[in-house]
Structure formats: structure tokens, C-alpha cells
Enzyme design. Sequence first.
Site, PDB file in Angstrom:
ATOM      1  CD  GLU A 116     -35.303  14.119  -4.239  1.00 44.01           C
ATOM      2  OE1 GLU A 116     -34.463  14.988  -3.946  1.00 44.01           O
ATOM      3  OE2 GLU A 116     -36.512  14.396  -4.425  1.00 44.01           O
TER       4      GLU A 116
ATOM      5  CG  HIS B 118     -38.644  16.234  -0.335  1.00 45.19           C
ATOM      6  ND1 HIS B 118     -37.477  16.939  -0.255  1.00 45.19           N
ATOM      7  CD2 HIS B 118     -38.615  15.542  -1.518  1.00 45.19           C
ATOM      8  CE1 HIS B 118     -36.748  16.681  -1.351  1.00 45.19           C
ATOM      9  NE2 HIS B 118     -37.419  15.842  -2.125  1.00 45.19           N
TER      10      HIS B 118
ATOM     11  CG  ASN C 286     -40.113  22.348   5.283  1.00 43.10           C
ATOM     12  OD1 ASN C 286     -40.062  21.127   5.362  1.00 43.10           O
ATOM     13  ND2 ASN C 286     -39.294  23.043   4.510  1.00 43.10           N
TER      14      ASN C 286
ATOM     15  CE1 TYR D 276     -33.982  16.803   2.341  1.00 49.15           C
ATOM     16  CE2 TYR D 276     -34.328  15.089   3.976  1.00 49.15           C
ATOM     17  CZ  TYR D 276     -34.832  16.069   3.142  1.00 49.15           C
ATOM     18  OH  TYR D 276     -36.186  16.305   3.091  1.00 49.15           O
TER      19      TYR D 276
ATOM     20  CE  LYS E 263     -39.328  17.945   4.294  1.00 46.37           C
ATOM     21  NZ  LYS E 263     -38.488  19.169   4.411  1.00 46.37           N
TER      22      LYS E 263
END
Length: 139
Positions: A128, A117, A114, A51, A11
Site C-alpha cells: 500500500e 484506513h 469510517n 481495494y 478517508k
Amino acid sequence: MATNRTFTMVKPDAVADGNTGGILQMIQKAGFKIVAMKQTRLSKETAGAFYAVHKERPFYGELVDYMSSGPIVAAILEKNDAVADFRKLIGATDPAKADAGTIRKLYAKSISANAVHGSDSDDNARIEGDFFFSSLERV
Ligand code: IDP
Ligand code: MG
């Protein structure tokens, strides 16, 4: 059932902090083979589409802003039990709750930023991976 592919992103916070290499090393040392990989940047539109399943959650706007804030590294990974084993390797969504030795324990800053993913099911891993990669971009 043993399945073999999952999808991940490093990320924006982790890419910006120079942690791409450290995270990829942990992934490879855990036995995942990289089937496809690229660095790219999501627009608000593409982050929102990726998302879309979280559209009704209170953090959706924050998540879309964050995921479009800088480059990400997307990859398809291969290993036995890839989805479940990768979720174990990355740790809990909230780094405060992530086990020692997990990627998020080491690299995540917050429940939002965080670091990585990981797909939550075989179906989503396929969806995805297809979102980011054509068949020509995979080995
Ligand atoms: P996961 O990434 O561990 O599968 P999800 O519940 O699918 O977690 O949430 C997707 C992403 O949305 C998280 O990785 C995180 O970046 C963000 N997120 C989840 N919960 C919160 C929250 O309570 N506040 C802010 N961001 C959140
Ligand atoms: Mg999830």
C-alpha cells in the site's frame, strides 16, 4: 515480530469535514512518525485497484464510490509494532464497535465512512505504501 511501518489514509469524509489535523495529531501523539504524506484524490479505477482484495465483497462498489468521492490524505507511518499498534489506535471497522479513545470512535460516521484506513499486515503495509509513494517521497 516487531516491525516498524504501516500505511494509512484519512478517508474522504474525514478530509471533507476538516478532521485531517485532528486525526494526524492523534497519530503523532501516539508515537507514530510520518515517513511520507500527501493529499490526493483516487479515481474509481485507482480506488478499485487499491481495494482489489475486497472485489468479491458485497460492499465493494459502495467502497470504491466512497473512496473516490473526494480528496484523501495518504501517509506512511513509523513506530515499533506499527501495524498492530495502528490498528489499536484506529479501532474496529464499525465505529459502533470501536473502543473509546480510538480514531474511529471519535471521527467515523459509519462502517463505510469510517474516517481512516490502516494496513492489516506488514506485507500489505509495504504494498500500500508503494502504491502511493516513490522512494523520493519518503524520508
Ligand atoms: P478495515 O478498514 O477495518 O481493515 P476491511 O474489512 O478491510 O476493514 O474493509 C475495508 C473498508 O471497506 C472499511 O474500512 C470500510 O470503509 C469498508 N467496509 C467494510 N465493511 C463494510 C460493510 O459491511 N459495509 C460497507 N462498507 C464496509
Ligand atoms: Mg482492511
